[in-house]
Design a protein around this motif. Structure first.
Motif, PDB file in Angstrom:
ATOM      1  N   TYR A 175       0.841  -1.205   0.000  1.00  0.00           N
ATOM      2  CA  TYR A 175       0.000   0.000   0.000  1.00  0.00           C
ATOM      3  C   TYR A 175       0.875   1.253   0.000  1.00  0.00           C
ATOM      4  CZ  TYR A 175      -3.368   3.553   1.346  1.00  0.00           C
ATOM      5  OH  TYR A 175      -4.142   4.701   1.363  1.00  0.00           O
ATOM      6  N   ARG A 179       0.618   4.057  -2.772  1.00  0.00           N
ATOM      7  CA  ARG A 179      -0.066   5.300  -2.408  1.00  0.00           C
ATOM      8  C   ARG A 179       0.828   6.323  -1.727  1.00  0.00           C
ATOM      9  NH1 ARG A 179      -5.630   4.885  -2.228  1.00  0.00           N
ATOM     10  NH2 ARG A 179      -5.447   7.130  -1.845  1.00  0.00           N
ATOM     11  N   HIS A 191      -5.812   9.308   1.772  1.00  0.00           N
ATOM     12  CA  HIS A 191      -5.602   7.868   1.824  1.00  0.00           C
ATOM     13  C   HIS A 191      -6.895   7.127   2.133  1.00  0.00           C
ATOM     14  CE1 HIS A 191      -1.164   7.559   1.624  1.00  0.00           C
ATOM     15  NE2 HIS A 191      -1.200   8.799   2.095  1.00  0.00           N
ATOM     16  N   ASN A 192      -6.875   5.829   1.789  1.00  0.00           N
ATOM     17  CA  ASN A 192      -7.962   4.933   2.213  1.00  0.00           C
ATOM     18  C   ASN A 192      -7.694   4.508   3.654  1.00  0.00           C
ATOM     19  OD1 ASN A 192      -9.179   4.984  -0.304  1.00  0.00           O
ATOM     20  ND2 ASN A 192      -8.101   3.154  -1.028  1.00  0.00           N
ATOM     21  N   CYS A 193      -8.517   4.939   4.572  1.00  0.00           N
ATOM     22  CA  CYS A 193      -8.364   4.582   5.982  1.00  0.00           C
ATOM     23  C   CYS A 193      -9.440   3.570   6.372  1.00  0.00           C
ATOM     24  CB  CYS A 193      -8.465   5.821   6.868  1.00  0.00           C
ATOM     25  SG  CYS A 193      -7.101   6.989   6.614  1.00  0.00           S
ATOM     26  N   ILE A 194      -9.032   2.600   7.145  1.00  0.00           N
ATOM     27  CA  ILE A 194      -9.959   1.577   7.621  1.00  0.00           C
ATOM     28  C   ILE A 194     -10.572   2.097   8.914  1.00  0.00           C
ATOM     29  CG2 ILE A 194     -10.188  -0.818   8.370  1.00  0.00           C
ATOM     30  CD1 ILE A 194      -7.598  -1.343   6.696  1.00  0.00           C
ATOM     31  N   ARG A 195     -11.830   2.436   8.861  1.00  0.00           N
ATOM     32  CA  ARG A 195     -12.463   3.128   9.974  1.00  0.00           C
ATOM     33  C   ARG A 195     -12.979   2.140  11.022  1.00  0.00           C
ATOM     34  NH1 ARG A 195     -16.659   7.115   7.122  1.00  0.00           N
ATOM     35  NH2 ARG A 195     -17.269   5.122   6.178  1.00  0.00           N
ATOM     36  N   SER A 220     -11.534   9.000   6.354  1.00  0.00           N
ATOM     37  CA  SER A 220     -12.507   8.425   5.433  1.00  0.00           C
ATOM     38  C   SER A 220     -11.883   7.231   4.728  1.00  0.00           C
ATOM     39  CB  SER A 220     -12.950   9.465   4.400  1.00  0.00           C
ATOM     40  OG  SER A 220     -11.837   9.901   3.625  1.00  0.00           O
ATOM     41  N   GLY A 221     -12.734   6.389   4.193  1.00  0.00           N
ATOM     42  CA  GLY A 221     -12.259   5.210   3.493  1.00  0.00           C
ATOM     43  C   GLY A 221     -13.406   4.292   3.143  1.00  0.00           C
ATOM     44  N   PRO A 222     -13.164   3.319   2.264  1.00  0.00           N
ATOM     45  CA  PRO A 222     -14.242   2.449   1.787  1.00  0.00           C
ATOM     46  C   PRO A 222     -14.601   1.296   2.719  1.00  0.00           C
ATOM     47  CG  PRO A 222     -12.205   1.850   0.706  1.00  0.00           C
ATOM     48  CD  PRO A 222     -11.887   3.053   1.567  1.00  0.00           C
ATOM     49  N   GLY A 240      -5.835  -0.621   3.123  1.00  0.00           N
ATOM     50  CA  GLY A 240      -5.778   0.754   3.594  1.00  0.00           C
ATOM     51  C   GLY A 240      -4.927   0.888   4.835  1.00  0.00           C
TER      52      GLY A 240
END
Length: 312
Positions: A175, A179, A191-195, A220-222, A240
């Motif tokens: 990653y 990124r 960035h894609n963050c794991i919430r 934020s993130g998917p 992420g």
């Protein structure tokens, strides 16, 4: 009311209210649900008032039942304390010690404190209840709780153990190669963050601090999860960046599947405390468990005893 209720009837009534279920209360009391239901019909008949609203799916107290349980709870706890005080004159601790904490803390305690305690005190049963939310241990009938120091209510007696804790930000090498590495907490916005979803349903906002400067980031993130071990696994899979207790990520880091980022923004914080109310008698079993924690405290790695989720 021609006949006073028995203590067993009243204790059964409070168990039903606590569980909001005849079945779960019956399991706790070692009775069948039909026997428990019969006891409650007898209790209502003797008191001359309906105490429970029953449906095929649920049970709840009536207004009279609410008033009764509000007065019964403290009285029954005082009775338990009086009986426990007699244990001081027995040959050793006995009974049951109920402790509320998180599942990840229980897993760590199973590595050391629990086996040592059960081996030394065979007459004591441990009832360890994992709960993601912070409960009122007095209202919910626990002898003690274990949480991060900052989450312990101020009116409780707190026994620290295990040393400081630390939460770190981690991502997979792949990653980072794709990124790039965030250099400040503000960089996480790209960035894609794991919430993390808290038990309350709210999303946890990541907290950072460096040399007195505090930053809170609403990442934020998917992907959103409700377990930090799953978050570390997802980060190791390249999904992420995750913010997790250090010990959760340690194995992945040793294997080269995760690397820490923003390390200088992730300082140590006060670690775990076992806590209990100071206004009532401390059961001998709980005192014995505290002694075990103190005894093995020096043998525990601080990073192995972090709470299950940030600020929980």
């Amino acid at each position: 009311m021609n006949e006073k209720p028995t203590l067993n009837d009243l204790a059964a009534f409070t168990a039903i209210i606590a569980h909001r279920s005849f079945r779960r209360a019956a399991e706790e009391l070692g009775l069948s649900p039909s026997t428990l239901s019969h006891m409650m019909r007898g209790l209502e008949a003797r008191m001359g008032v309906r105490l429970l609203n029953r449906t095929t799916r649920s049970v709840s107290p009536t207004e009279a039942g609410e008033r009764l349980v509000a007065r019964l709870g403290p009285a029954l706890r005082e009775l338990d304390a009086a009986l426990e005080a007699v244990d001081d004159f027995r040959g050793g601790p006995s009974g049951t010690v109920r402790i509320n904490t998180s599942s990840i803390v229980i897993r760590r305690l199973l590595d050391n404190a629990v086996p040592a305690f059960l081996a030394r005190y065979p007459d004591v049963a441990l009832d360890l209840v994992s709960d993601g939310r912070l409960v009122d241990i007095v209202v919910d009938g626990f002898d003690a709780g274990i949480r991060l120091r900052e989450s312990v209510p101020q009116d409780m007696i707190a026994i620290a153990f295990g040393g400081p804790a630390r939460f770190i930000t981690v991502a997979s090498p792949d990653y980072i190669a794709t990124r790039g590495e965030p250099l400040t907490p503000q960089d996480l916005s790209g960035h894609n963050c794991i919430r993390l979803r808290m038990p309350s349903g709210k999303l946890y906002r990541w907290e950072f601090e460096r040399r007195g400067e505090e930053i809170v980031v609403d990442v934020s993130g998917p992907l959103t999860l409700d377990d930090t071990e799953l978050m570390a696994k997802a980060a190791a899979a390249g999904l992420g960046i995750a913010y997790v207790p250090q010990h959760v990520a340690e194995d992945y880091i040793r294997q080269g599947r995760l690397v820490a980022v923003l390390s200088d923004w992730c300082p140590e914080i006060d670690g775990l405390c076992l806590y209990y109310p100071g206004h009532r008698h401390v059961p001998t079993g709980l005192r014995a468990f505290i002694d075990i924690l103190k005894e093995i405290d020096g043998k525990l790695s601080p990073s192995r005893l972090a709470a299950s989720n940030p600020r929980r």
